[in-house]
Design a protein around this motif. Sequence first.
Motif, PDB file in Angstrom:
ATOM      1  N   TRP A   1       0.850  -1.194   0.000  1.00 52.59           N
ATOM      2  CA  TRP A   1       0.000   0.000   0.000  1.00 52.59           C
ATOM      3  C   TRP A   1       0.877   1.233   0.000  1.00 52.59           C
ATOM      4  O   TRP A   1       1.817   1.344   0.794  1.00 52.59           O
ATOM      5  CB  TRP A   1      -0.895   0.031   1.245  1.00 52.59           C
ATOM      6  CG  TRP A   1      -1.912  -1.070   1.269  1.00 52.59           C
ATOM      7  CD1 TRP A   1      -1.677  -2.383   1.561  1.00 52.59           C
ATOM      8  CD2 TRP A   1      -3.307  -0.960   0.964  1.00 52.59           C
ATOM      9  NE1 TRP A   1      -2.842  -3.102   1.469  1.00 52.59           N
ATOM     10  CE2 TRP A   1      -3.870  -2.254   1.112  1.00 52.59           C
ATOM     11  CE3 TRP A   1      -4.128   0.101   0.593  1.00 52.59           C
ATOM     12  CZ2 TRP A   1      -5.213  -2.512   0.893  1.00 52.59           C
ATOM     13  CZ3 TRP A   1      -5.469  -0.144   0.388  1.00 52.59           C
ATOM     14  CH2 TRP A   1      -6.016  -1.448   0.530  1.00 52.59           C
TER      15      TRP A   1
ATOM     16  N   GLU B   1      -3.264   3.489  -1.344  1.00 53.96           N
ATOM     17  CA  GLU B   1      -3.736   2.689  -2.476  1.00 53.96           C
ATOM     18  C   GLU B   1      -2.945   1.408  -2.622  1.00 53.96           C
ATOM     19  O   GLU B   1      -1.728   1.380  -2.424  1.00 53.96           O
ATOM     20  CB  GLU B   1      -3.651   3.511  -3.767  1.00 53.96           C
ATOM     21  CG  GLU B   1      -4.702   4.603  -3.793  1.00 53.96           C
ATOM     22  CD  GLU B   1      -5.038   5.036  -5.200  1.00 53.96           C
ATOM     23  OE1 GLU B   1      -5.351   4.165  -6.039  1.00 53.96           O
ATOM     24  OE2 GLU B   1      -4.966   6.251  -5.454  1.00 53.96           O
TER      25      GLU B   1
ATOM     26  N   PHE C   1       2.066   5.698 -10.250  1.00 50.80           N
ATOM     27  CA  PHE C   1       2.637   5.602  -8.911  1.00 50.80           C
ATOM     28  C   PHE C   1       4.150   5.720  -8.917  1.00 50.80           C
ATOM     29  O   PHE C   1       4.752   6.332  -8.045  1.00 50.80           O
ATOM     30  CB  PHE C   1       2.215   4.293  -8.237  1.00 50.80           C
ATOM     31  CG  PHE C   1       1.083   4.527  -7.307  1.00 50.80           C
ATOM     32  CD1 PHE C   1       1.324   4.892  -5.999  1.00 50.80           C
ATOM     33  CD2 PHE C   1      -0.213   4.456  -7.755  1.00 50.80           C
ATOM     34  CE1 PHE C   1       0.283   5.168  -5.157  1.00 50.80           C
ATOM     35  CE2 PHE C   1      -1.266   4.733  -6.927  1.00 50.80           C
ATOM     36  CZ  PHE C   1      -1.030   5.086  -5.612  1.00 50.80           C
TER      37      PHE C   1
ATOM     38  N   LEU D   1      -1.080  -1.142  -4.559  1.00 55.83           N
ATOM     39  CA  LEU D   1      -0.385  -1.180  -5.855  1.00 55.83           C
ATOM     40  C   LEU D   1      -0.696  -2.449  -6.632  1.00 55.83           C
ATOM     41  O   LEU D   1      -0.562  -2.483  -7.848  1.00 55.83           O
ATOM     42  CB  LEU D   1       1.133  -1.094  -5.652  1.00 55.83           C
ATOM     43  CG  LEU D   1       1.729   0.198  -5.130  1.00 55.83           C
ATOM     44  CD1 LEU D   1       3.226   0.215  -5.381  1.00 55.83           C
ATOM     45  CD2 LEU D   1       1.092   1.412  -5.782  1.00 55.83           C
TER      46      LEU D   1
ATOM     47  N   THR E   1      -4.969  -0.224 -10.347  1.00 55.71           N
ATOM     48  CA  THR E   1      -3.988   0.815 -10.042  1.00 55.71           C
ATOM     49  C   THR E   1      -3.078   1.035 -11.250  1.00 55.71           C
ATOM     50  O   THR E   1      -2.570   0.076 -11.834  1.00 55.71           O
ATOM     51  CB  THR E   1      -3.126   0.402  -8.837  1.00 55.71           C
ATOM     52  OG1 THR E   1      -3.986   0.110  -7.746  1.00 55.71           O
ATOM     53  CG2 THR E   1      -2.166   1.511  -8.447  1.00 55.71           C
ATOM     54  N   ASP E   2      -2.908   2.296 -11.613  1.00 57.12           N
ATOM     55  CA  ASP E   2      -1.998   2.621 -12.717  1.00 57.12           C
ATOM     56  C   ASP E   2      -0.583   2.727 -12.159  1.00 57.12           C
ATOM     57  O   ASP E   2      -0.199   3.742 -11.586  1.00 57.12           O
ATOM     58  CB  ASP E   2      -2.426   3.942 -13.364  1.00 57.12           C
ATOM     59  CG  ASP E   2      -1.531   4.320 -14.538  1.00 57.12           C
ATOM     60  OD1 ASP E   2      -0.514   3.631 -14.767  1.00 57.12           O
ATOM     61  OD2 ASP E   2      -1.846   5.303 -15.224  1.00 57.12           O
TER      62      ASP E   2
ATOM     63  N   ASP F   1      -3.541  -3.931  -6.824  1.00 56.22           N
ATOM     64  CA  ASP F   1      -4.873  -3.900  -7.414  1.00 56.22           C
ATOM     65  C   ASP F   1      -4.720  -3.668  -8.912  1.00 56.22           C
ATOM     66  O   ASP F   1      -4.059  -2.725  -9.339  1.00 56.22           O
ATOM     67  CB  ASP F   1      -5.664  -2.731  -6.777  1.00 56.22           C
ATOM     68  CG  ASP F   1      -7.120  -2.718  -7.242  1.00 56.22           C
ATOM     69  OD1 ASP F   1      -7.366  -3.112  -8.397  1.00 56.22           O
ATOM     70  OD2 ASP F   1      -7.972  -2.319  -6.443  1.00 56.22           O
TER      71      ASP F   1
END
Lengths: 217, 240
Positions: free
Chosen positions: B59, B63, B75, B65, B70-71, B67
Amino acid sequence: MEFWGVMSDALPTLLKGLSYTVLIALASLVLATIIGLFAGLMRISGNVILRSVAAAYINLIRGTPLLIQILFIYFGLPTVFHVNFSPLAAGIFAVSINIGAYLAEVFRAGIESIDRGQMEAGRSLGFSYAVAMRLIILPQAVRRMTPAFINQFIIGIKDTSMLSVIGVAELTMEGQSIYAMNFKSFEILTLVGLMYFIINYALTVASRWVEKKVAVS
Amino acid sequence: MITVKRLSKSFGDHEVLKNISIQVERQEVVCIIGPSGSGKSTLLRCLNLMETPTSGDVWVEGENLLDPRTDINKFRRKMGMVFQQFNLFPHMTALENITLAPTKLNRKSKTESGILARELLKKVGLTDKADAYPRSLSGGQQQRVAIARALAMEPHVMLFDEPTSALDPEMVGEVLQVMRQLAKEGMTMIIVTHEMGFAREVADRVIFMDNGMVVEEGKPGEMFVSPQNERTKLFLSKVL
């Protein structure tokens, strides 16, 4: 001087053939570069399907003679599919996919020769794989590839002579049509050979110059 | 700011990271130490998904990562990374190395990113090397440009993967000095390092890893003076 007379009579026709050869070579090499780039990228892709398709293409082309490929495209394909290529289109198509397969391997080797850390550095900054490839990996790979690339170009130019078998009016074909009428095959073929040689030798010299340039930068 | 939960990573049958959970707060400087092959670089590389964990969660700023929605490219822009081998782009000057990402990813103008790059070069003490190509720079200078390049994206956290391990001894100091300065300015930093003196001086927290596990963590003052775990004691007795 009958020798020079024969030569100067043949020259206009041969130059026309030469211009055709150069045109076919340029068109084919541009297409082959595009095909080679994409096939090369597919060859190193993480996707198994893309990788297999590219490998099959490269192996198929490298494992069969160019002459067969030319005949297959011009005479073979139209009998099964309802496509009719002009000799010129068929010729450019055949030479493009042929040289493309070899260039794919040049691209693959060039890209793989770049340190893995370059892609990692690019990705760590937030670039996608494709953008990092374009901005970071390819500019470096292309420099290293230049000699192999030009070598392949030279082979491609010479290979266009095979297009005479399907009636493309390139240099070799024009030469053949002249000595078929005047029987001066020695003089004509000497001149035809010389024309190929001049172009290719000029490219070889250019290649050495580029290599030196690249080595310095 | 960064939370790692039950993270595992295997290369084939070899389990490099075993069920690791760590947390890093904003503005914290965390040093990860441990013997070679203990998994510390792999752990660091899992934080920005340069390696994909086999299981577990990472996380960052709330967010996940891992998932799929997730872009990750977005990040990574917030997470600067510095490599052991510098990995500067050899076909670009120092300045171009630094401006590439801000120009192409943050849509800054050439002028804007140029000004930023020169500020960063000044910060790492290389004002006069803007137009130099990496090959003409020493290792220490290259690594300082690499730090500037990572900073150009104005990251929220900096990841350092053994930043001084490939350097000649006389160049280690200049790189550590830049990192020390960054820490002072409040940058969140996670540093894999063999520089025990630096870790002791700069780190807020030290994590000792061995054999793919976090063996011990604590404040450097405590860990270096009175390590609790036997393996930590053994390791520190060899390197201090």
